[in-house]
Design a protein around this motif. Structure first.
Motif, PDB file in Angstrom:
ATOM      1  N   UNK A   1     -33.035 -23.222 -21.833  1.00 51.84           N
ATOM      2  CA  UNK A   1     -32.916 -24.108 -22.552  1.00 51.84           C
ATOM      3  C   UNK A   1     -32.252 -25.295 -22.104  1.00 51.84           C
ATOM      4  N   UNK A   2     -32.698 -26.576 -22.830  1.00 47.32           N
ATOM      5  CA  UNK A   2     -31.918 -28.027 -22.883  1.00 47.32           C
ATOM      6  C   UNK A   2     -31.066 -28.388 -23.865  1.00 47.32           C
ATOM      7  N   UNK A   3     -31.154 -27.723 -24.901  1.00 47.57           N
ATOM      8  CA  UNK A   3     -30.478 -27.816 -25.875  1.00 47.57           C
ATOM      9  C   UNK A   3     -30.796 -27.033 -27.124  1.00 47.57           C
ATOM     10  N   UNK A   4     -30.477 -27.017 -28.020  1.00 43.78           N
ATOM     11  CA  UNK A   4     -30.453 -26.159 -29.317  1.00 43.78           C
ATOM     12  C   UNK A   4     -29.717 -26.635 -30.404  1.00 43.78           C
ATOM     13  N   UNK A   5     -30.538 -26.924 -31.327  1.00 43.49           N
ATOM     14  CA  UNK A   5     -31.111 -27.772 -32.666  1.00 43.49           C
ATOM     15  C   UNK A   5     -30.480 -27.377 -33.618  1.00 43.49           C
ATOM     16  N   UNK A   6     -29.524 -27.288 -34.802  1.00 41.64           N
ATOM     17  CA  UNK A   6     -29.352 -25.703 -35.816  1.00 41.64           C
ATOM     18  C   UNK A   6     -29.201 -26.395 -36.789  1.00 41.64           C
TER      19      UNK A   6
ATOM     20  N   UNK B   1     -27.214 -29.818 -31.245  1.00 47.28           N
ATOM     21  CA  UNK B   1     -27.959 -31.237 -32.579  1.00 47.28           C
ATOM     22  C   UNK B   1     -27.751 -30.335 -33.073  1.00 47.28           C
ATOM     23  N   UNK B   2     -27.345 -30.642 -34.684  1.00 44.94           N
ATOM     24  CA  UNK B   2     -27.378 -30.255 -35.866  1.00 44.94           C
ATOM     25  C   UNK B   2     -28.252 -31.041 -37.452  1.00 44.94           C
ATOM     26  N   UNK B   3     -29.198 -30.290 -37.661  1.00 43.63           N
ATOM     27  CA  UNK B   3     -29.577 -30.968 -39.037  1.00 43.63           C
ATOM     28  C   UNK B   3     -29.175 -30.241 -40.022  1.00 43.63           C
ATOM     29  N   UNK B   4     -29.411 -31.359 -41.401  1.00 42.84           N
ATOM     30  CA  UNK B   4     -29.142 -30.683 -42.935  1.00 42.84           C
ATOM     31  C   UNK B   4     -28.014 -31.978 -43.157  1.00 42.84           C
ATOM     32  N   UNK B   5     -28.604 -32.555 -44.318  1.00 44.71           N
ATOM     33  CA  UNK B   5     -27.402 -33.137 -45.248  1.00 44.71           C
ATOM     34  C   UNK B   5     -26.753 -33.926 -44.818  1.00 44.71           C
ATOM     35  N   UNK B   6     -27.381 -35.430 -43.387  1.00 48.17           N
ATOM     36  CA  UNK B   6     -26.322 -35.996 -43.526  1.00 48.17           C
ATOM     37  C   UNK B   6     -26.918 -37.152 -43.792  1.00 48.17           C
TER      38      UNK B   6
END
Ligand code: SF4
Length: 159
Positions: A46-51, A92-97
């Motif tokens: 896979x080309x990337x992972x978003x946590x 990648x990361x998502x959540x509350x930035x």
């Protein structure tokens, strides 16, 4: 499955998988399993992972994700950084930035490739424009999840 997806799309098409660091459910995916899954996904090219984290109805630890303090921002960052340090593909990361300067500093001090915005763009679709005009501007999104109850999707906060 991710290998099948990769094989089904053009080589220039990026396949990025969103993965919970924890489902926060009694019998759901835990952190150790998330790391193992991330490593399998890497092997599947896979080309990337978003946590991300959490599921509807989460119980384990179930923190109230309404962001009231600076310490509560970026609640997936630590786990995502740890996972990124064990992989060679972009994480990648998502959540509350909520703050541009915080995002800049986290990107510079970690192996995280991308910090994603979700609800913050529901709250303020022009947030990137505001940040470009003023790096000290803070997102008005409180991560309260009230928009999950709307159809069509909209922010329930009064600005
Ligand atoms: S309702 Fe508005 S403030 Fe609350 S999480 Fe959704 S977009 Fe953010």
């Amino acid at each position: 499955m991710s290998t099948a997806v990769k094989n089904a799309v053009a080589p220039t098409f990026a396949v990025i998988v969103k993965l919970n660091r924890s489902d926060e459910l009694e019998d759901g995916l835990c952190y150790e399993e998330a790391i193992a899954v991330a490593k399998i996904l890497e092997k599947c090219h896979v080309d990337g992972i978003e946590i991300s984290c959490g599921m509807i109805g989460r119980k384990v630890g179930a923190p109230n994700r309404v962001i009231r303090t600076i310490e509560e921002e970026g609640y997936n960052f630590k786990a995502a950084s740890d996972i990124a340090s064990q992989l060679h593909i972009p994480v990648f990361v998502v959540g509350g930035f909520r703050r541009f300067v915080d995002i800049e500093s986290r990107l510079q001090s970690s192996k995280i490739a991308v910090i994603s915005l979700g609800r913050h763009l529901i709250c303020e679709p022009d947030l990137p424009k505001k940040w470009m005009a003023d790096h000290t501007y803070e997102s008005q999104c409180k991560s309260c999840n009230q928009c999950f109850l709307t159809n069509p999707l909209e922010c329930r906060m009064n600005h």
